[in-house]
Design an enzyme around this catalytic site. Structure first.
Site, PDB file in Angstrom:
ATOM      1  N   HIS B 254      33.481 -16.575 -41.854  1.00 23.64           N
ATOM      2  CA  HIS B 254      34.267 -15.403 -42.293  1.00 23.64           C
ATOM      3  C   HIS B 254      33.499 -14.587 -43.334  1.00 23.64           C
ATOM      4  CE1 HIS B 254      38.041 -16.303 -40.174  1.00 23.64           C
ATOM      5  NE2 HIS B 254      37.717 -17.568 -40.346  1.00 23.64           N
ATOM      6  N   ASP B 318      36.980 -22.522 -43.079  1.00 24.30           N
ATOM      7  CA  ASP B 318      37.581 -22.635 -41.746  1.00 24.30           C
ATOM      8  C   ASP B 318      36.753 -21.922 -40.683  1.00 24.30           C
ATOM      9  OD1 ASP B 318      38.241 -20.337 -43.259  1.00 24.30           O
ATOM     10  OD2 ASP B 318      39.695 -19.749 -41.729  1.00 24.30           O
ATOM     11  N   GLU B 319      37.025 -22.296 -39.476  1.00 26.23           N
ATOM     12  CA  GLU B 319      36.602 -21.557 -38.285  1.00 26.23           C
ATOM     13  C   GLU B 319      35.117 -21.176 -38.278  1.00 26.23           C
ATOM     14  OE1 GLU B 319      40.577 -19.362 -36.734  1.00 26.23           O
ATOM     15  OE2 GLU B 319      39.519 -18.294 -38.304  1.00 26.23           O
ATOM     16  N   ASN B 320      34.281 -22.118 -38.629  1.00 24.23           N
ATOM     17  CA  ASN B 320      32.847 -21.878 -38.496  1.00 24.23           C
ATOM     18  C   ASN B 320      32.348 -22.609 -37.258  1.00 24.23           C
ATOM     19  OD1 ASN B 320      30.101 -21.534 -38.774  1.00 24.23           O
ATOM     20  ND2 ASN B 320      29.912 -23.229 -40.240  1.00 24.23           N
ATOM     21  N   GLU B 370      39.383 -28.100 -41.957  1.00 25.38           N
ATOM     22  CA  GLU B 370      38.075 -28.429 -41.387  1.00 25.38           C
ATOM     23  C   GLU B 370      37.166 -29.133 -42.395  1.00 25.38           C
ATOM     24  OE1 GLU B 370      39.566 -25.481 -40.943  1.00 25.38           O
ATOM     25  OE2 GLU B 370      38.945 -24.495 -39.091  1.00 25.38           O
TER      26      GLU B 370
END
Lengths: 677, 677
Positions: B254, B318-320, B370
């Site tokens: 992000h 998150d969300e890597n 995560e």
């Protein structure tokens, strides 16, 4: 839409039509020259803006805001969300050309030319301020049909009549946060106003952080004040919109808050003070004969002045009756010793010392028109506010100041907190038929709308400022010959709604107040009443009955009502017209309104009652009954004598105020009744 | 009111009633213990508040705000606008007693006792935070009859179940000004929430001024960011309300905005980046193997951390997906050299280095779930967000974290931007029936509502956050046994409206959007539709059809609609009930709604059309026709076969989305049709 068209059709039959404007465009302020070319430029996702001029903040900021407002209004998903720099192979839809970045002053060139054709749009201006004025005009040209939004084809050449087109907001009587100020700055820019006069201090609160005299904000503000950072933020924001910011520190009167913090500067020996909670004119006054006062003001202004880059600085100077001066022997002795015959002379002495302090800081002094005494230096700017209400000629001090060689601005006639009709304000012509020399006329810089805030909070302030201020903005920008009231009213309806898009809350907050009034029940009956009732005018709301304090509730019926109650304006014109010619179509229009008013009591009576609603019961009931009777009369039904007698009584009853409002249709209800009975 | 009563009467017949609450009080969150005493304390102008405790900001601030809200709601002109210090001869109406000024932390005592009798009101608390929680409860006890407002007599003893009751606001995807944040803080305090999690950075913008790395705000924010002064102002304001502020700087993913400013920190060699305009998960990621990254983060956090006095600091995480890591040979080599088998291991390496930086600054690291990898130190706080949608068990990472000994907070189930029903969120019980040791249970600190802002602007964000967040606040404060959905829904209606009084704009801004949609025509037809349509859920609004950018218009029909469309909820329950027993009274209620829907097209068709309205035409028309047919069937009229066939088609048509919304009644229209045809 049908109703509105009829309404305006009727208005054009009234006596107001002067210099009629033929165009259907909804521009405000009306430009100096408008030519329509019968073309359209359609808004598509491919619309782009190119900026052709030196780099600065104003045009990129306004062009970006323009794209957002355009997208929000049209619903078009514009691919490019930001303007681009101009290049020679540019194919931009809108090209904004300007030559210089203006330093904001009374000399700033705000002129522009705007051309819209089917093939493209160009704005040409000397300065970036002119360019952003042109972008605002362009957005007002947005219209639509069922399938697309488009800009109307025009060639407009425009420039302001006056260089000073201001709005004053009083943040002392009620504090208003940075966001409230910013949304009003955006609204000002949308109608090309260029001066924000920030009334920062008064008896009810000192609203600026002071590092030199911290008690000013810690003791005298109830914790409601702007930090230096916030002031810089507002000034920078205004600058991006081409708006100058003039601070006002009101002295030597209106000083209760200052003296609450520093009582030793007061004119009453050994007095202590507390922040004023009521409205009015009060006696606490700075002591003009002690050096501490000037040291204080010099230190304070030296601290504050750099926050406000503008060349002008307002010191108030109004409404000092001098009671505490009269009661202070040392002050009387000082007057005698210094040949100061009157308190006015003493205040001039005070003002002249302030002027020197401000001159050292590179500032011109501005003051309310009481400062215009014989010895006042001609470098001061006279802010004309007194008029017929104060026993003077309307706008008289403006002309007098100009004739004496003072620069001057007009607020008399622009006191929107008096809750009078926009028509009255719009017809306030600063110069009128008075013949002035070119030099004298050049002294008249323009005018300022004044929003005194005794009776408004942040919930309601927008509904007091707008939309009337837009019409005053036109008075100060447009040619003197632009005086067609009907055309102004028609355009104002569109501008009024467009103000929502820049964040003005005047329309939405009405429902908030009405939900509060009903504890979240059906508000339709009350809405009907707000469209014919207006808050008591010219400060009478604060007399006699309720006396409001700063922390009184401003969430009541009068706070939901505004000037220019929509249905009242319509009804009053219909009745005038009908009484003249008994036209059937007019009668039909009147019946629609009477039916609405006759019916509203049924809804009102269904509301679970609470103490806030109680004072409205007789209004709702009697209005309903009078309307029903008038409907019967209009329909040619036979009405019993008893009912007629009752109706007359009911009309009389409706003439009194209800919950600090007046029923704006009552006189025409009576005329109609007298004509029909 | 009648309609609502009937509605809730019916709901109580549904399957939701568990642990029913008998009281008629509109308290939210519901207190731990409530005893009513059948007394009332009447609000008069003489009402006063005395503060009996050490001097601090919180109680005077909240007590003053309490007086304003009380006066505004009741219309009572209270003589004393401010609380007074307690004295032994005090005759104050309300006495607020507390012993200490709390330092805000997860240890803060928020308990209070509140007693209201006819003779007076007292609040007793250990800390000032408990005291202000009690004042909020007291204001919720305000009721009225036709002649007065009064507080209901009670003895309430209360304390929260969880210590962490938060709201996260994403200010990256769309920026929200300080005033927007402050009004939401006030609303949070009104339902006793105590953590504001400020999601300050993401791909679409970096929203904090940095003096160390100024390109972060000058290049990566579009000019929309908070200055240090503004952050201090928000933090101080939250503190007065008993709300902790947790900043989030989302790394290493992000990170598009950060890399737009400082591309040399990215994982893709020699790449350049631009601020992201779309929604989604993107690849730009900080480079975890270069020291510059850690120097940057240490310098940045060292600059920023002092602005946020709270002990917790959120680093996202998150969300890597690690796409840019996979493509970078040096990074792959680093993994091999350091025995980091997966990208998850590499991110753990990154997180552990961040944890050390934050520890030096006296901060605990918080991260999305995560970060819970085997080597992650137990001092980190795990923010549980993934669940069924991400292929995990609902709330599973919360329990897992607690069982592993991490402190943890829950957001899975509280994603209000998914636009799902309040009932679903309310029924998200963090622990449920899982058996945990006392130590494990103590690890569960509470939860946070998450307001991701891809699809909201400041115009609409309040209508997404509220009122559903109030029900989640109850889930986190009240006893686990408080699960009566009907009672919650009834109370929520009152709380929903009361939120207007602290400045929440969810109700008022709906009309703004509808006026925009119609270009300021009659909005009644559209209002009717917004009460049965809801925005497409779970991010599907952003799929398939329109793809929204940050600067797309959010002023369209879907933006006027909200979760829990009022009339749909009512209709769906009526139909379920009616199909079960064919009750006549229920049929009558259904007919009222069907009539409204049958009639709305007439109003809609009168609107001058524009491109924003076009997609709603088939919705309005077909709904009108289906409703008319169903009315005829309900009324026992003979309906031609052709019409029935047509109706079936129309219902099918109504199942598709219109203007990014879904018609929430369509399934029950169909069931009703099938039953009646």
């Amino acid at each position: 839409m049908h109703k509105l068209l009829t309404f305006f059709y009727l208005l054009t039959l009234s006596c107001w039509s002067q210099n009629p404007i033929q165009s259907s465009l909804n521009l405000m302020p009306w430009p100096q020259e408008v030519q329509e070319n019968e073309q359209q430029f359609t808004v598509t996702p491919n619309l782009t803006i190119a900026i052709n001029g030196p780099s600065g903040m104003r045009v990129p900021h306004t062009a970006t805001s323009f794209l957002r407002r355009l997208s929000n209004r049209s619903g078009v998903f514009i691919n490019e969300g930001f303007p681009a720099p101009f290049s020679n192979d540019s194919t931009a839809s809108i090209t904004v050309n300007f030559k210089t970045i203006a330093a904001l002053s009374i000399e700033t060139d705000e002129s522009y030319n705007l051309q819209v054709t089917a093939n493209g749009i160009s704005i040409n201006a000397t300065t970036d301020v002119g360019a952003i004025r042109g972008l605002e005009t362009l957005l007002q040209l947005l219209e639509n049909d069922a399938t697309s939004y488009y800009f109307v084809g025009v060639n407009i050449t425009d420039a302001p009549r006056f260089v000073w087109r201001g709005l004053m907001i009083d943040v002392s009587r009620h504090f208003h946060s940075v966001d409230v100020i910013k949304r009003n700055l955006r609204a000002m820019a949308s109608v090309k106003m260029n001066v924000f006069h920030w009334h920062l201090t008064d008896d009810q609160g000192f609203r600026v952080e002071s590092k030199t005299y911290p008690k000013l904000h810690t003791v005298a503000s109830d914790g409601l004040y702007y930090t230096h950072e916030q002031i810089k933020d507002v000034v920078a924001y205004a600058n991006k919109l081409g708006i100058r910011v003039i601070p006002e520190f009101d002295v030597p009167g209106h000083a209760t808050a200052i003296l609450t913090a520093y009582p030793e500067l007061g004119s009453k020996p050994d007095a202590s003070y507390t922040i004023e909670r009521f409205s009015g004119v009060f006696n606490p006054t700075l002591n003009p004969i002690i050096e501490d006062t000037y040291t204080f003001l010099e230190n304070l202004f030296t601290e504050i002045a750099p926050l406000f880059p503008d060349a002008y600085f307002h010191i108030g100077g109004d409404e000092n009756a001098g009671k505490h001066w009269n009661e202070n022997e040392a002050i009387q002795q000082f007057k005698a010793d210094n040949n100061l015959a009157t308190n006015h002379d003493l205040q001039t002495y005070f003002n002249i010392r302030l002027e020197k302090i401000l001159n050292k800081l590179g500032k011109h002094l501005v003051g309310w028109d009481e400062i215009m005494t014989p010895n006042m230096p001609k470098t001061a700017v006279i802010h004309s506010w007194r008029g017929e209400n104060e026993g003077l000629q309307k706008g008289g001090t403006l002309i007098e100041a100009a004739q004496k060689g003072y620069k001057t601005i007009l607020s008399n006639g622009f006191y929107i907190d008096r809750m009078e009709s926009v028509i009255k304000h719009y017809q306030t012509e600063p110069i009128g038929t008075i013949s002035l020399s070119a030099e004298e006329e050049a002294c008249i810089l323009g005018g300022e709308v004044t929003m005194w805030s005794e009776l408004v909070t942040s919930l309601t302030i927008d509904s007091r400022i707008w939309p009337r201020t837009a019409a005053i903005a036109e008075r100060l920008w447009s040619n003197k010959t632009v005086t067609d009231v009907n055309h102004m009213l028609k355009r104002l309806q569109v501008i009024n709604y467009n103000l929502e898009a820049v964040g003005i809350t005047h329309l939405r907050n009405k429902a908030v107040v009405l939900r509060n009034l009903t504890n979240n029940q059906n508000i339709d009956a009350l809405k009907t009443l707000t469209n014919i009732c207006e808050p008591l005018k010219i400060y009478s709301r604060n007399e006699g009955g309720t006396e409001y304090k700063t922390y009184s509730p401003f969430t009541l019926f009068a706070d939901a009502c505004t000037a220019d109650a929509m249905d009242a304006l319509q009804f009053n014109h219909l009745v005038k017209h009908f009484l003249a010619d008994k036209n059937e179509a007019t009668s039909a229009e009147i019946k629609i309104l009477l039916t609405r008013w006759a019916d509203q009591y049924e809804l009102f009576s269904k509301l679970e009652k609470n103490p806030k609603l109680t004072p409205l019961e007789p209004l709702s009931l009697n209005l309903s009954q009078v309307s029903a009777t008038l409907l019967n009369l209009l329909n040619g039904k036979k009405v019993p004598k008893k009912t007629l007698k009752e109706c007359k009584k009911q009309i009389t009853l409706l003439k009194q105020p209800f919950a600090d409002t007046e029923l704006m249709i009552v006189n025409n209800l009576e005329l109609l009744f007298e004509a029909l009975k």
